[in-house]
Motif scaffolding. Structure first.
Motif, PDB file in Angstrom:
ATOM      1  N   ASP A 191      19.367  -1.078 -17.472  1.00 35.54           N
ATOM      2  CA  ASP A 191      17.952  -1.370 -17.714  1.00 35.54           C
ATOM      3  C   ASP A 191      17.093  -0.942 -16.528  1.00 35.54           C
ATOM      4  O   ASP A 191      16.023  -0.353 -16.704  1.00 35.54           O
ATOM      5  CB  ASP A 191      17.741  -2.869 -17.985  1.00 35.54           C
ATOM      6  N   LEU A 192      17.561  -1.237 -15.319  1.00 41.27           N
ATOM      7  CA  LEU A 192      16.815  -0.855 -14.128  1.00 41.27           C
ATOM      8  C   LEU A 192      16.725   0.665 -14.030  1.00 41.27           C
ATOM      9  O   LEU A 192      15.652   1.212 -13.742  1.00 41.27           O
ATOM     10  CB  LEU A 192      17.464  -1.438 -12.870  1.00 41.27           C
ATOM     11  N   LEU A 193      17.818   1.354 -14.301  1.00 41.92           N
ATOM     12  CA  LEU A 193      17.805   2.815 -14.239  1.00 41.92           C
ATOM     13  C   LEU A 193      16.900   3.410 -15.321  1.00 41.92           C
ATOM     14  O   LEU A 193      16.223   4.417 -15.082  1.00 41.92           O
ATOM     15  CB  LEU A 193      19.225   3.364 -14.347  1.00 41.92           C
ATOM     16  N   ALA A 194      16.864   2.786 -16.492  1.00 39.45           N
ATOM     17  CA  ALA A 194      15.959   3.248 -17.553  1.00 39.45           C
ATOM     18  C   ALA A 194      14.509   3.069 -17.122  1.00 39.45           C
ATOM     19  O   ALA A 194      13.666   3.942 -17.379  1.00 39.45           O
ATOM     20  CB  ALA A 194      16.234   2.495 -18.853  1.00 39.45           C
ATOM     21  N   ARG A 195      14.225   1.952 -16.483  1.00 44.93           N
ATOM     22  CA  ARG A 195      12.860   1.736 -15.973  1.00 44.93           C
ATOM     23  C   ARG A 195      12.510   2.771 -14.913  1.00 44.93           C
ATOM     24  O   ARG A 195      11.366   3.230 -14.835  1.00 44.93           O
ATOM     25  CB  ARG A 195      12.706   0.321 -15.408  1.00 44.93           C
ATOM     26  N   TYR A 196      13.480   3.130 -14.092  1.00 46.71           N
ATOM     27  CA  TYR A 196      13.256   4.171 -13.091  1.00 46.71           C
ATOM     28  C   TYR A 196      12.913   5.494 -13.787  1.00 46.71           C
ATOM     29  O   TYR A 196      11.972   6.185 -13.384  1.00 46.71           O
ATOM     30  CB  TYR A 196      14.490   4.337 -12.201  1.00 46.71           C
ATOM     31  N   ASP A 197      13.682   5.842 -14.805  1.00 42.40           N
ATOM     32  CA  ASP A 197      13.433   7.080 -15.542  1.00 42.40           C
ATOM     33  C   ASP A 197      12.059   7.080 -16.203  1.00 42.40           C
ATOM     34  O   ASP A 197      11.464   8.143 -16.414  1.00 42.40           O
ATOM     35  CB  ASP A 197      14.510   7.296 -16.610  1.00 42.40           C
ATOM     36  N   ASP A 198      11.551   5.897 -16.526  1.00 44.34           N
ATOM     37  CA  ASP A 198      10.257   5.773 -17.198  1.00 44.34           C
ATOM     38  C   ASP A 198       9.070   5.646 -16.235  1.00 44.34           C
ATOM     39  O   ASP A 198       7.930   5.508 -16.688  1.00 44.34           O
ATOM     40  CB  ASP A 198      10.258   4.569 -18.144  1.00 44.34           C
ATOM     41  N   GLY A 220       0.786  -1.226   0.000  1.00 47.60           N
ATOM     42  CA  GLY A 220       0.000   0.000   0.000  1.00 47.60           C
ATOM     43  C   GLY A 220       0.817   1.275   0.000  1.00 47.60           C
ATOM     44  O   GLY A 220       0.280   2.362  -0.170  1.00 47.60           O
ATOM     45  N   PHE A 221       2.113   1.142   0.185  1.00 49.09           N
ATOM     46  CA  PHE A 221       2.942   2.326   0.334  1.00 49.09           C
ATOM     47  C   PHE A 221       3.453   2.865  -1.001  1.00 49.09           C
ATOM     48  O   PHE A 221       3.383   4.057  -1.260  1.00 49.09           O
ATOM     49  CB  PHE A 221       4.138   2.009   1.242  1.00 49.09           C
ATOM     50  N   PHE A 222       3.984   1.979  -1.834  1.00 50.37           N
ATOM     51  CA  PHE A 222       4.546   2.376  -3.114  1.00 50.37           C
ATOM     52  C   PHE A 222       3.502   2.267  -4.210  1.00 50.37           C
ATOM     53  O   PHE A 222       2.734   1.310  -4.240  1.00 50.37           O
ATOM     54  CB  PHE A 222       5.740   1.487  -3.480  1.00 50.37           C
ATOM     55  N   PRO A 223       3.462   3.226  -5.136  1.00 50.38           N
ATOM     56  CA  PRO A 223       2.585   3.071  -6.299  1.00 50.38           C
ATOM     57  C   PRO A 223       2.954   1.776  -7.038  1.00 50.38           C
ATOM     58  O   PRO A 223       4.102   1.326  -6.971  1.00 50.38           O
ATOM     59  CB  PRO A 223       2.893   4.303  -7.155  1.00 50.38           C
ATOM     60  N   PRO A 224       2.020   1.170  -7.743  1.00 50.58           N
ATOM     61  CA  PRO A 224       2.262  -0.141  -8.371  1.00 50.58           C
ATOM     62  C   PRO A 224       3.514  -0.213  -9.248  1.00 50.58           C
ATOM     63  O   PRO A 224       4.269  -1.181  -9.162  1.00 50.58           O
ATOM     64  CB  PRO A 224       0.994  -0.386  -9.186  1.00 50.58           C
ATOM     65  N   ASP A 225       3.743   0.785 -10.093  1.00 56.81           N
ATOM     66  CA  ASP A 225       4.930   0.744 -10.956  1.00 56.81           C
ATOM     67  C   ASP A 225       6.223   0.856 -10.150  1.00 56.81           C
ATOM     68  O   ASP A 225       7.235   0.237 -10.494  1.00 56.81           O
ATOM     69  CB  ASP A 225       4.881   1.849 -12.011  1.00 56.81           C
ATOM     70  N   HIS A 226       6.201   1.627  -9.086  1.00 55.68           N
ATOM     71  CA  HIS A 226       7.369   1.763  -8.223  1.00 55.68           C
ATOM     72  C   HIS A 226       7.627   0.437  -7.499  1.00 55.68           C
ATOM     73  O   HIS A 226       8.775  -0.019  -7.421  1.00 55.68           O
ATOM     74  CB  HIS A 226       7.154   2.878  -7.200  1.00 55.68           C
ATOM     75  N   ALA A 227       6.564  -0.157  -6.990  1.00 58.27           N
ATOM     76  CA  ALA A 227       6.698  -1.442  -6.294  1.00 58.27           C
ATOM     77  C   ALA A 227       7.235  -2.511  -7.241  1.00 58.27           C
ATOM     78  O   ALA A 227       8.097  -3.313  -6.858  1.00 58.27           O
ATOM     79  CB  ALA A 227       5.348  -1.870  -5.715  1.00 58.27           C
ATOM     80  N   ALA A 228       6.761  -2.504  -8.468  1.00 55.38           N
ATOM     81  CA  ALA A 228       7.226  -3.494  -9.443  1.00 55.38           C
ATOM     82  C   ALA A 228       8.720  -3.327  -9.718  1.00 55.38           C
ATOM     83  O   ALA A 228       9.443  -4.324  -9.842  1.00 55.38           O
ATOM     84  CB  ALA A 228       6.429  -3.372 -10.740  1.00 55.38           C
ATOM     85  N   LEU A 229       9.192  -2.096  -9.790  1.00 54.26           N
ATOM     86  CA  LEU A 229      10.615  -1.865 -10.030  1.00 54.26           C
ATOM     87  C   LEU A 229      11.459  -2.359  -8.857  1.00 54.26           C
ATOM     88  O   LEU A 229      12.518  -2.960  -9.054  1.00 54.26           O
ATOM     89  CB  LEU A 229      10.875  -0.383 -10.297  1.00 54.26           C
ATOM     90  N   ILE A 230      10.994  -2.136  -7.650  1.00 50.52           N
ATOM     91  CA  ILE A 230      11.701  -2.647  -6.465  1.00 50.52           C
ATOM     92  C   ILE A 230      11.756  -4.170  -6.517  1.00 50.52           C
ATOM     93  O   ILE A 230      12.810  -4.770  -6.264  1.00 50.52           O
ATOM     94  CB  ILE A 230      11.008  -2.164  -5.171  1.00 50.52           C
TER      95      ILE A 230
END
Length: 163
Positions: A77-84, A44-54
């Protein structure tokens, strides 16, 4: 952050004796250790896309336990996903948490420094602190926060296991 400064800053000398691969693993352990201390619960804390990246970052390390920090392509790739990540409103504590994760993956393979590791540990603690305490936070507030004390204790354990 005053409690963290008092309790963790003295460990910089211990971190300075560690090699970059050990520091990377220590920093990642601190990131993972912060997750259950951030409130409310992860889902419930992180938005879904943020949680998925973690979850992607954690899975990557789990799947490559000995060489995850050497894979610069996966880090990019992980950093690109973060930027997106979508521009959505997040809780204040999300920023410091992602600062820790990004700093870890931005470090060149096997070149994470003790200062970088301290910044990551600091950001992890800040995310825990900001998820539980608001306003002008005193040293006493931090000492009375179970989560803040637990975060510091866990970081000391993580350092002790490697140092």
């Amino acid at each position: 952050m005053e409690l963290w400064d008092r309790e963790i800053e003295p460990y910089l000398h211990t971190l300075e004796r560690l090699d970059a691969a050990t520091l990377s693993n220590l920093a990642f352990d601190a990131i993972e250790a912060a997750i259950p201390l951030i409130g409310p619960p992860f889902e419930g804390f992180f938005p879904p896309d943020h949680a998925a990246l973690i979850e992607v970052a954690i899975a990557f390390r789990r799947d490559h336990p000995t060489d995850w920090q050497c894979d610069s392509r996966s880090a990019k790739d992980l950093l690109a996903r973060y930027d997106d990540l979508p521009d959505v409103q997040v809780r204040p504590a999300v920023g410091p948490f992602f600062m820790a994760l990004v700093r870890l993956f931005e470090a060149p393979p096997n070149l994470l420094s003790a200062d970088d590791a301290m910044e990551i540990l600091s950001s992890c603690y800040e995310s825990v602190l900001m998820s539980h305490l608001r306003g002008r936070i005193t040293l006493e507030d931090e000492r009375n926060s179970h989560q803040c004390v637990a975060a510091i204790g866990r970081q000391i354990e993580i350092i002790g296991a490697r140092g």
